[in-house]
Design a protein around this motif. Sequence first.
Motif, PDB file in Angstrom:
ATOM      1  N   PHE A 150       0.852  -1.185   0.000  1.00  0.00           N
ATOM      2  CA  PHE A 150       0.000   0.000   0.000  1.00  0.00           C
ATOM      3  C   PHE A 150       0.887   1.233   0.000  1.00  0.00           C
ATOM      4  CE2 PHE A 150      -2.324   3.425   2.110  1.00  0.00           C
ATOM      5  CZ  PHE A 150      -3.444   3.481   1.293  1.00  0.00           C
ATOM      6  N   ASN A 151       0.716   2.090  -0.998  1.00  0.00           N
ATOM      7  CA  ASN A 151       1.601   3.241  -1.141  1.00  0.00           C
ATOM      8  C   ASN A 151       0.850   4.392  -1.800  1.00  0.00           C
ATOM      9  OD1 ASN A 151       3.638   5.075  -1.556  1.00  0.00           O
ATOM     10  ND2 ASN A 151       4.740   3.849  -3.073  1.00  0.00           N
ATOM     11  N   PRO A 152       0.400   5.387  -1.014  1.00  0.00           N
ATOM     12  CA  PRO A 152      -0.296   6.536  -1.598  1.00  0.00           C
ATOM     13  C   PRO A 152       0.552   7.310  -2.589  1.00  0.00           C
ATOM     14  CG  PRO A 152      -0.180   6.712   0.819  1.00  0.00           C
ATOM     15  CD  PRO A 152       0.517   5.468   0.433  1.00  0.00           C
ATOM     16  N   GLY A 153       1.877   7.081  -2.558  1.00  0.00           N
ATOM     17  CA  GLY A 153       2.758   7.740  -3.510  1.00  0.00           C
ATOM     18  C   GLY A 153       2.469   7.375  -4.955  1.00  0.00           C
ATOM     19  N   HIS A 154       1.726   6.289  -5.168  1.00  0.00           N
ATOM     20  CA  HIS A 154       1.322   5.921  -6.525  1.00  0.00           C
ATOM     21  C   HIS A 154       0.487   7.023  -7.177  1.00  0.00           C
ATOM     22  CE1 HIS A 154       1.638   1.414  -5.255  1.00  0.00           C
ATOM     23  NE2 HIS A 154       2.799   1.882  -5.689  1.00  0.00           N
ATOM     24  N   PHE A 155      -0.110   7.874  -6.326  1.00  0.00           N
ATOM     25  CA  PHE A 155      -0.992   8.924  -6.836  1.00  0.00           C
ATOM     26  C   PHE A 155      -0.536  10.319  -6.412  1.00  0.00           C
ATOM     27  CE2 PHE A 155      -3.445   5.043  -6.778  1.00  0.00           C
ATOM     28  CZ  PHE A 155      -4.105   5.072  -8.002  1.00  0.00           C
ATOM     29  N   LEU A 156       0.760  10.464  -6.165  1.00  0.00           N
ATOM     30  CA  LEU A 156       1.331  11.763  -5.798  1.00  0.00           C
ATOM     31  C   LEU A 156       2.562  12.040  -6.666  1.00  0.00           C
ATOM     32  CD1 LEU A 156       1.208  11.413  -1.896  1.00  0.00           C
ATOM     33  CD2 LEU A 156      -0.272  12.879  -3.292  1.00  0.00           C
ATOM     34  N   ASP A 157       2.738  13.308  -7.054  1.00  0.00           N
ATOM     35  CA  ASP A 157       3.950  13.641  -7.802  1.00  0.00           C
ATOM     36  C   ASP A 157       5.069  13.989  -6.824  1.00  0.00           C
ATOM     37  OD1 ASP A 157       3.524  16.242  -6.910  1.00  0.00           O
ATOM     38  OD2 ASP A 157       2.746  16.963  -8.824  1.00  0.00           O
ATOM     39  N   LYS A 158       6.206  14.415  -7.350  1.00  0.00           N
ATOM     40  CA  LYS A 158       7.363  14.679  -6.495  1.00  0.00           C
ATOM     41  C   LYS A 158       7.141  15.843  -5.544  1.00  0.00           C
ATOM     42  CE  LYS A 158      10.742  12.796  -9.765  1.00  0.00           C
ATOM     43  NZ  LYS A 158      11.943  13.064 -10.611  1.00  0.00           N
ATOM     44  N   GLN A 159       6.215  16.735  -5.905  1.00  0.00           N
ATOM     45  CA  GLN A 159       5.895  17.877  -5.043  1.00  0.00           C
ATOM     46  C   GLN A 159       4.776  17.555  -4.051  1.00  0.00           C
ATOM     47  OE1 GLN A 159       6.346  18.358  -8.554  1.00  0.00           O
ATOM     48  NE2 GLN A 159       8.454  18.846  -7.935  1.00  0.00           N
ATOM     49  N   GLY A 160       4.307  16.309  -4.032  1.00  0.00           N
ATOM     50  CA  GLY A 160       3.251  15.914  -3.106  1.00  0.00           C
ATOM     51  C   GLY A 160       1.856  16.274  -3.572  1.00  0.00           C
ATOM     52  N   ARG A 161       1.727  16.660  -4.841  1.00  0.00           N
ATOM     53  CA  ARG A 161       0.419  16.996  -5.394  1.00  0.00           C
ATOM     54  C   ARG A 161      -0.241  15.741  -5.952  1.00  0.00           C
ATOM     55  NH1 ARG A 161       2.911  21.753  -9.031  1.00  0.00           N
ATOM     56  NH2 ARG A 161       3.999  19.850  -9.705  1.00  0.00           N
ATOM     57  N   PHE A 162      -1.571  15.705  -5.868  1.00  0.00           N
ATOM     58  CA  PHE A 162      -2.289  14.541  -6.390  1.00  0.00           C
ATOM     59  C   PHE A 162      -2.129  14.460  -7.902  1.00  0.00           C
ATOM     60  CE2 PHE A 162      -6.039  12.505  -8.243  1.00  0.00           C
ATOM     61  CZ  PHE A 162      -5.995  11.276  -7.590  1.00  0.00           C
ATOM     62  N   LYS A 163      -1.874  13.261  -8.399  1.00  0.00           N
ATOM     63  CA  LYS A 163      -1.775  13.057  -9.846  1.00  0.00           C
ATOM     64  C   LYS A 163      -2.683  11.888 -10.243  1.00  0.00           C
ATOM     65  CE  LYS A 163       2.127   9.822  -9.750  1.00  0.00           C
ATOM     66  NZ  LYS A 163       3.481   9.507 -10.240  1.00  0.00           N
ATOM     67  N   LYS A 164      -3.410  12.088 -11.320  1.00  0.00           N
ATOM     68  CA  LYS A 164      -4.232  10.999 -11.827  1.00  0.00           C
ATOM     69  C   LYS A 164      -3.318   9.940 -12.420  1.00  0.00           C
ATOM     70  CE  LYS A 164      -8.168  11.619 -13.659  1.00  0.00           C
ATOM     71  NZ  LYS A 164      -9.313  11.939 -14.557  1.00  0.00           N
ATOM     72  N   ASN A 165      -3.687   8.696 -12.197  1.00  0.00           N
ATOM     73  CA  ASN A 165      -2.893   7.589 -12.709  1.00  0.00           C
ATOM     74  C   ASN A 165      -3.801   6.736 -13.593  1.00  0.00           C
ATOM     75  OD1 ASN A 165      -1.321   5.233 -13.084  1.00  0.00           O
ATOM     76  ND2 ASN A 165      -0.257   5.602 -11.152  1.00  0.00           N
ATOM     77  N   GLU A 166      -3.429   6.588 -14.869  1.00  0.00           N
ATOM     78  CA  GLU A 166      -4.267   5.839 -15.803  1.00  0.00           C
ATOM     79  C   GLU A 166      -4.425   4.382 -15.408  1.00  0.00           C
ATOM     80  OE1 GLU A 166      -2.673   6.314 -19.699  1.00  0.00           O
ATOM     81  OE2 GLU A 166      -3.537   8.316 -19.976  1.00  0.00           O
ATOM     82  N   VAL A 167      -3.537   3.887 -14.572  1.00  0.00           N
ATOM     83  CA  VAL A 167      -3.627   2.503 -14.142  1.00  0.00           C
ATOM     84  C   VAL A 167      -4.841   2.285 -13.242  1.00  0.00           C
ATOM     85  CG1 VAL A 167      -2.395   0.634 -12.940  1.00  0.00           C
ATOM     86  CG2 VAL A 167      -1.145   2.283 -14.321  1.00  0.00           C
ATOM     87  N   PHE A 168      -5.374   3.341 -12.673  1.00  0.00           N
ATOM     88  CA  PHE A 168      -6.521   3.222 -11.778  1.00  0.00           C
ATOM     89  C   PHE A 168      -7.761   2.801 -12.576  1.00  0.00           C
ATOM     90  CE2 PHE A 168     -10.195   5.130  -9.534  1.00  0.00           C
ATOM     91  CZ  PHE A 168     -10.038   4.498  -8.300  1.00  0.00           C
ATOM     92  N   LEU A 169      -8.135   1.520 -12.420  1.00  0.00           N
ATOM     93  CA  LEU A 169      -9.300   0.979 -13.110  1.00  0.00           C
ATOM     94  C   LEU A 169     -10.228   0.311 -12.088  1.00  0.00           C
ATOM     95  CD1 LEU A 169      -7.544  -0.730 -16.168  1.00  0.00           C
ATOM     96  CD2 LEU A 169      -8.775   1.441 -16.159  1.00  0.00           C
ATOM     97  N   ALA A 170     -10.398   0.953 -10.925  1.00  0.00           N
ATOM     98  CA  ALA A 170     -11.137   0.323  -9.835  1.00  0.00           C
ATOM     99  C   ALA A 170     -12.556  -0.068 -10.217  1.00  0.00           C
ATOM    100  CB  ALA A 170     -11.161   1.259  -8.620  1.00  0.00           C
ATOM    101  N   PHE A 171     -13.184   0.698 -11.104  1.00  0.00           N
ATOM    102  CA  PHE A 171     -14.564   0.376 -11.511  1.00  0.00           C
ATOM    103  C   PHE A 171     -14.677   0.296 -13.030  1.00  0.00           C
ATOM    104  CE2 PHE A 171     -14.691   2.964  -7.616  1.00  0.00           C
ATOM    105  CZ  PHE A 171     -15.117   1.985  -6.743  1.00  0.00           C
ATOM    106  N   SER A 172     -13.614  -0.134 -13.684  1.00  0.00           N
ATOM    107  CA  SER A 172     -13.507  -0.183 -15.135  1.00  0.00           C
ATOM    108  C   SER A 172     -13.206   1.215 -15.678  1.00  0.00           C
ATOM    109  CB  SER A 172     -14.773  -0.742 -15.798  1.00  0.00           C
ATOM    110  OG  SER A 172     -14.540  -1.047 -17.164  1.00  0.00           O
ATOM    111  N   ALA A 173     -12.815   1.287 -16.923  1.00  0.00           N
ATOM    112  CA  ALA A 173     -12.344   2.551 -17.499  1.00  0.00           C
ATOM    113  C   ALA A 173     -13.427   3.593 -17.569  1.00  0.00           C
ATOM    114  CB  ALA A 173     -11.783   2.304 -18.898  1.00  0.00           C
ATOM    115  N   SER A 174     -14.689   3.200 -17.772  1.00  0.00           N
ATOM    116  CA  SER A 174     -15.778   4.157 -17.927  1.00  0.00           C
ATOM    117  C   SER A 174     -16.119   4.861 -16.632  1.00  0.00           C
ATOM    118  CB  SER A 174     -17.038   3.454 -18.447  1.00  0.00           C
ATOM    119  OG  SER A 174     -17.459   2.446 -17.536  1.00  0.00           O
ATOM    120  N   CYS A 175     -15.644   4.322 -15.491  1.00  0.00           N
ATOM    121  CA  CYS A 175     -16.010   4.911 -14.204  1.00  0.00           C
ATOM    122  C   CYS A 175     -14.806   5.476 -13.478  1.00  0.00           C
ATOM    123  CB  CYS A 175     -16.650   3.848 -13.310  1.00  0.00           C
ATOM    124  SG  CYS A 175     -18.094   3.063 -14.005  1.00  0.00           S
ATOM    125  N   SER A 176     -13.626   5.315 -14.027  1.00  0.00           N
ATOM    126  CA  SER A 176     -12.435   5.744 -13.315  1.00  0.00           C
ATOM    127  C   SER A 176     -12.115   7.199 -13.540  1.00  0.00           C
ATOM    128  CB  SER A 176     -11.250   4.898 -13.759  1.00  0.00           C
ATOM    129  OG  SER A 176     -10.982   5.086 -15.119  1.00  0.00           O
TER     130      SER A 176
END
Length: 406
Positions: free
Chosen positions: A380-406
């Motif tokens: 578990f690593n929230p850094g998967h969704f943070l850039d180097k400045q600690g800002r939230f970044k969208k990650n295309e790998v996120f398919l928690a509810f399929s592509a149409s809902c992510s």
Amino acid sequence: MELGGGLGLVLSLVIAAYLLLSIWHHQFSGLPPGPAPWPFLGNILGLDVVDLLKSLKELSVKYGPIYTFHLGSRPCVVIAGYQTLKETLIDWAEEFGGHGEFPAVQMWSFGDGIVYGKEQWRQLWRFAISTLKNFDMGKHSLKERIREAQHLCEEFQKTGGAPFEPTFFLSCAGSNIIFSLVFGDHFTYGDPKFLELMTLLSGNWRIMSSFWGQAFVNNRVAQNRKSLDPANPRDYTDCSLIKMEQEKNNPQSHFNAQTLSKTAVNLFFMGTETMSSTLLYGLLILLKHPDLQAQLHKEIDEVIGSSWLPSMKDRVKMPYMDAIIHDSQCFTDIVPVSVPHTVTQPTRFHGYHLPKDLNIIPLLCTAHFDYTQFKDPEEFNPGHFLDKQGRFKKNEVFLAFSASCS
């Protein structure tokens, strides 16, 4: 004795011929490779029925990110790994945009609704999403969603600090939010009618989709119909009733009492389960990682404090919270397998010939644990969704509810 032996020999030859024919057809049909199917049974004998998902993932390691799997005599193509899932669900969305069959659920939903519906699902889905988004972005509606967190905390506080199982309370909170969006009401957690709904939801899809669940939903629809003001719709049901009236003379319309009822059931199941599971696993993760909990608490104190309620404008100021939520849904596999898709037209994909109406099974979980995308997907690593400045970044790998809902 000789007759019995002769019949046995003939039967053996017929089965052997059928098996060889199945193998030949499987290898030369133009479909991706996969395990050879047994006559009538398909590949069910080679599965771990206790952990079906594990078996499907193991087959993707053996046969690759695109392989054929037989459910009985019907072939399906399983998609695994982020890159192939992206191609299927995003780049080739039109070709793979049909909704497949799911007999165990469709026998209770009769093919209606927004999850396992027939051809009408896409129109119903778009209407549901746009309607719910309009209501949820309204100031009054948003305050009601935030206030639900207060009700949830009040229930926690009633335990007096003693150990307790939070699942029921979390399910109540999720269900209450969906109920307010669909029917415009809010229940106290001890309300008998609300407990009736929770009992139906905690059973299973079959019970909620049966007479008892439909009776509950239809009764609420009838109440909305009696007090409906077309100029001032209060919730999703009101908007659906207005849409039904507008299209009552259109024989091709998919908006009717049955689709409204089935869609309401879909929304309750999808909303309650996904919200309560996200919250429950999020709590478990934070309990296991007190350092992350402390950092998150610090962000909450700095942005929101303790004297006022959060608002949507606070979200952009809370990247760590956003990252925690997103990685929780990836790490815990909230929805590990997408609903079945179908090929909408004959398609050549990765050198294979996929016929129209072929069932496609996307293994979403394989994107979230793809080592080509994450250095440490098993952690578990929230850094998967943070850039180097600690800002939230969208990650295309996120398919928690399929592509149409992510």
